[in-house]
Write an enzyme that holds these catalytic residues in place. Structure first.
Site, PDB file in Angstrom:
ATOM      1  N   ASP A 191      22.195  64.799  57.624  1.00 39.21           N
ATOM      2  CA  ASP A 191      21.587  66.150  57.436  1.00 39.21           C
ATOM      3  C   ASP A 191      20.392  66.282  56.631  1.00 39.21           C
ATOM      4  O   ASP A 191      19.973  67.126  55.731  1.00 39.21           O
ATOM      5  CB  ASP A 191      22.798  67.024  56.395  1.00 39.21           C
ATOM      6  CG  ASP A 191      22.513  68.487  56.532  1.00 39.21           C
ATOM      7  OD1 ASP A 191      21.858  68.863  57.574  1.00 39.21           O
ATOM      8  OD2 ASP A 191      22.909  69.197  55.710  1.00 39.21           O
ATOM      9  N   LYS A 234      16.641  67.381  56.006  1.00 35.47           N
ATOM     10  CA  LYS A 234      15.989  68.470  56.264  1.00 35.47           C
ATOM     11  C   LYS A 234      15.227  69.015  54.857  1.00 35.47           C
ATOM     12  O   LYS A 234      15.480  68.535  53.860  1.00 35.47           O
ATOM     13  CB  LYS A 234      16.728  69.869  56.891  1.00 35.47           C
ATOM     14  CG  LYS A 234      18.038  70.198  55.685  1.00 35.47           C
ATOM     15  CD  LYS A 234      18.892  71.237  56.673  1.00 35.47           C
ATOM     16  CE  LYS A 234      20.003  71.591  55.575  1.00 35.47           C
ATOM     17  NZ  LYS A 234      20.944  72.672  56.229  1.00 35.47           N
ATOM     18  N   ASN A 265      17.084  70.306  51.900  1.00 38.50           N
ATOM     19  CA  ASN A 265      18.084  69.467  51.160  1.00 38.50           C
ATOM     20  C   ASN A 265      17.068  68.433  50.351  1.00 38.50           C
ATOM     21  O   ASN A 265      17.472  67.489  49.714  1.00 38.50           O
ATOM     22  CB  ASN A 265      18.845  68.602  52.136  1.00 38.50           C
ATOM     23  CG  ASN A 265      20.012  69.244  52.264  1.00 38.50           C
ATOM     24  OD1 ASN A 265      20.245  70.499  51.839  1.00 38.50           O
ATOM     25  ND2 ASN A 265      20.794  69.072  53.585  1.00 38.50           N
TER      26      ASN A 265
END
Length: 262
Positions: free
Chosen positions: A207, A209, A212
């Site tokens: 995840d 991105k 984050n």
């Protein structure tokens, strides 16, 4: 310890003549309901049937606590009452993230609160437990956020991490408009280092991105949110469609995205 029975007292209770061994198949003996400790003396009060017979822990646990134990302790020294809420950082389908301050050390933290009912509804118990395990084992890396506290109550799970004051990379990029090339090289190097660390530990992140990636007070990156992370043996492969849709170049229900640890 007040009214809490000790382990030895529980063993003595099970060996009590009034406690029939055949009854173990129907209920676990509940020391908190069955004993009163007074000046070091223990008195047998009653026996109580419970629905905890499938618990695998030393003390029987309610059904809403067992699935998340031991990654999320039930009786932790720290609880939601140990903090004062400053603001809401973000909200989502499973709960919210709050900026809080600890009442004792006056330090800022980020408190992630997740709804148990939503986690059960979406069948994400294993995923949440994995997130907590990874946070515990890997948060000593300088480019990962440290998470010192986690616990559960009847309705929610709590993960408390250090509060990173610089905000996320996405918001900073929107505010500044662009990054200098030399700064981009530093960020790319730090992302590569932390992903290499996770891969060497057998973890795929899945995840990545800008939202984050947080920026700390020294200008370095901190990777957060292990909600989609997974343990993967060397050479194994995942076949799961996951991630954030707007970051996928193409997306349709027939595509399968592969990620390996090598």
């Amino acid at each position: 310890m007040g009214n809490q029975a000790t382990h030895q007292e529980t063993c003595d209770a099970v060996s009590h003549p009034d406690f029939e061994e055949k009854s173990l198949s129907h209920f676990f003996y509940d020391p908190f309901a069955s004993f009163r400790v007074n000046n070091g003396r223990t008195f047998l009060k009653s026996r109580k049937k419970t629905n905890y017979s499938h618990a695998k822990t030393v003390w029987p646990l309610p059904s809403h606590e067992v699935p998340f134990f031991p990654e999320f302790p039930i009786r932790s020294g720290t609880s939601e009452h140990s903090f004062n809420v400053i603001s809401v950082v973000s909200s989502g389908a499973f709960g919210k993230v709050l900026q809080v301050i600890h009442k004792l050390d006056a330090k800022n933290y980020a408190m992630k609160i997740m709804s148990k009912s939503m986690i059960f509804k979406e069948n994400l118990v294993h995923q949440v437990k994995t997130e907590a395990q990874i946070q515990v084992m890997c948060d000593h890396h300088p480019f990962l956020v440290h998470g010192p506290f986690r616990w559960q109550n009847k309705r929610n799970l709590f993960i408390v991490t250090d509060f990173i004051e610089g905000g996320d990379l996405q918001q900073i990029w929107q505010d500044t408009g662009s990054f200098h090339e030399d700064l981009i090289k530093i960020y790319v190097a730090e992302v590569a280092l932390v992903l290499d660390f996770l891969h060497n530990a057998g973890i795929i992140y899945r995840d990545l991105k800008m939202e984050n990636l947080l920026i700390d007070g020294s200008g370095h990156l901190k990777l957060i949110d292990f909600g989609l992370s997974k343990w993967l043996s060397f050479g194994d492969r995942c076949h799961t469609i996951c991630g954030t849709r707007q970051y996928m170049g193409m997306f349709n229900s027939r595509m399968v995205f592969h990620e390996t640890v090598s």
